[in-house]
Every structure is written in C-alpha cells, then in structure tokens.
Design an enzyme around this catalytic site. Sequence first.
Site: not given
Length: 129
Positions: A39, A50, A52, A83
């Site tokens: 992040n 983020c 990911e 998220c």
Amino acid sequence: MDLLQAASEAYEKAYAPYSRFKVGAAIRTPSGNVYQGVNVENVAYPEGTCAEAGAIAAMALGGETEIAEVAVIADATAPVPPCGGCRQKLAEFGKGDVKVAMYTLSGEKLVMTLAELLPGKFTADHMKG
C-alpha cells in the site's frame, strides 16, 4: 518463492506514514511467477494505492494476466481481507476458486476463495445489452 514470505517482504516496504497501517501482498500466477505489492498512501486521501492493486499492476507489467494464488499480510488483530475495490480487481484476473490467504504479523491465517470474498462480482456480461 513462498507467498507469505513475498508478502511479508513487501509489507516492510509499504508507505503508510498517515495511517501507519502497512499492507503487503503477493500474487502467484499459473507460470509460478510471484509479483509483490504494497500500500502507498498519499496525504490527499483516497489517492493512495492498495497492496493488492500494486501486485496486480506488477503482474500486468510482467506480461501476465491470470492469478493462481494470493497472500496478504497486515499488522492487525485479525486477518484483513482485501477492500471491496481490490476484491473486484482480483476477480478480474482470478477464477472463483483462487485462494486468498490473509495473515497477521502474529501468524493468524484465514483462507477464502475469490468467490467467497466477492459472491456478487460485476462481470463483462453485465454490460451486454
């Protein structure tokens, strides 16, 4: 490369000076390649990225577009799921049975599939008239 190790190494490089909530992610593709992400916060919330999403961007830059496995780690009291936006991003590149392993720094682990994380995903079929 072990995905937990890759996510943990990424975690250490996260840029989270505002929330102090670091996250590291690692994606393995069917070829066996591993891509990492962290992040990256920005003082102008919500302009950060983020972990990911960073790993997905690294995967795309590496010329790959399919996720086989995911690991995410954060310093939290319980494993932290991606998220909502990242769930959709992961679902863009991974099938429903792809496992997402979520870890805490203390070693707690939760594993779910992409289908479990995002049961009502938006797909290209929704855009057909």
